[in-house]
Design an enzyme around this catalytic site. Structure first.
Site, PDB file in Angstrom:
ATOM      1  N   GLU A   5      -1.223  -8.749   4.992  1.00 43.26           N
ATOM      2  CA  GLU A   5      -1.076  -8.631   6.728  1.00 43.26           C
ATOM      3  C   GLU A   5      -2.782  -8.858   7.612  1.00 43.26           C
ATOM      4  O   GLU A   5      -3.070  -8.687   8.438  1.00 43.26           O
ATOM      5  CB  GLU A   5      -0.431  -7.530   7.280  1.00 43.26           C
ATOM      6  CG  GLU A   5      -0.884  -6.449   7.623  1.00 43.26           C
ATOM      7  CD  GLU A   5      -0.633  -5.505   5.921  1.00 43.26           C
ATOM      8  OE1 GLU A   5      -0.388  -6.218   5.110  1.00 43.26           O
ATOM      9  OE2 GLU A   5      -0.821  -4.660   6.043  1.00 43.26           O
ATOM     10  N   CYS A  22       0.438  -1.498   0.519  1.00 41.77           N
ATOM     11  CA  CYS A  22      -0.433  -0.261  -0.410  1.00 41.77           C
ATOM     12  C   CYS A  22       0.704   1.347  -0.302  1.00 41.77           C
ATOM     13  O   CYS A  22       1.605   1.443  -0.541  1.00 41.77           O
ATOM     14  CB  CYS A  22      -1.247   0.219   1.006  1.00 41.77           C
ATOM     15  SG  CYS A  22      -2.061   0.831   0.663  1.00 41.77           S
ATOM     16  N   HIS A  47      -3.600  -5.854   1.126  1.00 46.25           N
ATOM     17  CA  HIS A  47      -3.252  -5.985   2.298  1.00 46.25           C
ATOM     18  C   HIS A  47      -3.214  -6.940   3.101  1.00 46.25           C
ATOM     19  O   HIS A  47      -3.807  -7.914   3.937  1.00 46.25           O
ATOM     20  CB  HIS A  47      -3.621  -4.762   3.010  1.00 46.25           C
ATOM     21  CG  HIS A  47      -3.826  -3.671   3.271  1.00 46.25           C
ATOM     22  ND1 HIS A  47      -2.451  -2.855   4.104  1.00 46.25           N
ATOM     23  CD2 HIS A  47      -4.213  -2.531   2.979  1.00 46.25           C
ATOM     24  CE1 HIS A  47      -2.148  -1.536   4.106  1.00 46.25           C
ATOM     25  NE2 HIS A  47      -3.610  -1.384   3.525  1.00 46.25           N
TER      26      HIS A  47
END
Lengths: 230, 73
Positions: A205, A86, A203
């Site tokens: 994660e 990002c 994302h």
């Protein structure tokens, strides 16, 4: 796998990615503040998501010129894998480790939702644990995620298999309907020439634990640990 | 300023807003940034060369942006 997470003022996904890395590798990453001038010896570096320096000037522009980035750039050039997520992807384009730029979303709105991406290439430490064309559901949260590069650069990325992820519909169709932000050729993530630096807008994660509502991002961290374990 | 050929959704939105205010005959709208710098230098040419470096290295992203430099004394 020894890893470092670079922390800028305004980073807000640094802890999420640290948790994902520790869970996958068993070792907590070094959290390195932007004012540091050198990194500890590491096998892997992450530039996390967030709003470094309040997105002043352009997303990632100021972070790309912060002191710590000189060593990140040097390590990247010596072959240490670097992942930019990002805002981290924006930093990588601003510093020139990846081509192109992330522009304002075509719809002019901040987008915060799950999207689908297809794994367009599996020949890297980042994507080796996925199947080619596998469709992943991963959240995005960005205002500037609209990937742009000139046609020659896009052709080169495509021809050399350096597009890592493309936005798709839930059934894996690369189409306008599956493109959340207007990105050229539905690009969600790309590599550098050596495939050791990757930037992506979604994302991973944020989807490493069933409690997140999905685990499609866990494979990226597991794959990194497998590829880089010493 | 964004280079020609680079889609400018913000410019388009501004154009639509002008239209809804009743301004007619507005063609393409492109938006950009103005950055004002105060420099100690009194040498115009040296200042311009230095600002050009600043634009190249930070102030503009030349993948999508053009820039022009104006110097006032």
């Amino acid at each position: 796998m020894r890893s470092a997470v670079i922390v800028f003022p305004g980073s807000n996904c640094d802890r999420d990615v640290a948790v994902a890395l520790e869970r996958a590798s068993g070792v907590a990453p070094s959290m390195v503040w932007h004012r540091e001038t050198s990194l500890p010896p590491v096998d892997f570096i992450v530039l996390p998501g967030g709003f470094s320096y309040g997105d002043y000037l352009r997303g990632g522009a100021i972070a790309a010129r912060s002191p710590v980035m000189r060593d990140v750039e040097a390590k990247a050039k010596s072959g240490v894998p670097v992942l930019g997520i990002c805002n981290g992807f924006q930093v990588l384009t601003e510093i020139g480790l990846l081509p192109g730029i992330l522009m304002r979303n075509a719809g002019l709105k901040f987008i915060c939702r799950d999207v689908h991406v297809a794994v367009a290439d599996t020949g890297s430490v980042f994507t080796g644990s996925y199947e080619k064309d596998q469709v992943l559901r991963i959240p995005v949260a960005h205002n500037e995620g609209n990937y742009f590069a000139d046609e020659a650069t896009l052709d080169c990325l495509e021809a050399s298999g350096r597009i890592a992820f493309r936005y798709t519909t839930p059934d894996g169709l690369v189409s306008e309907a599956g493109n959340p932000n207007g990105s050229a050729r539905n690009i969600a993530g790309i590599y550098n020439e050596d495939r050791t630096v990757m930037g992506l807008m979604p994302h991973p994660e944020r989807v490493v634990d069933p409690a997140h509502g999905g685990t499609d991002g866990a494979g990226m961290f597991a794959g990194l640990v497998k590829a880089l374990a010493r | 300023m964004l280079k020609n050929g680079v889609l400018d959704p913000q410019g388009k939105a501004i154009g639509h807003a002008l239209e809804s205010l009743g301004f007619e005959g507005v063609g393409e709208v492109r938006q950009g940034k103005v950055i004002e710098l105060e420099l100690a230098s009194s040498d115009r040419n040296a200042a311009e060369a230095e600002i050009d470096q600043m634009c190249q290295r930070l102030l503009a992203n030349t993948v999508i942006e053009n820039y022009t430099i104006e110097i006032e004394e």
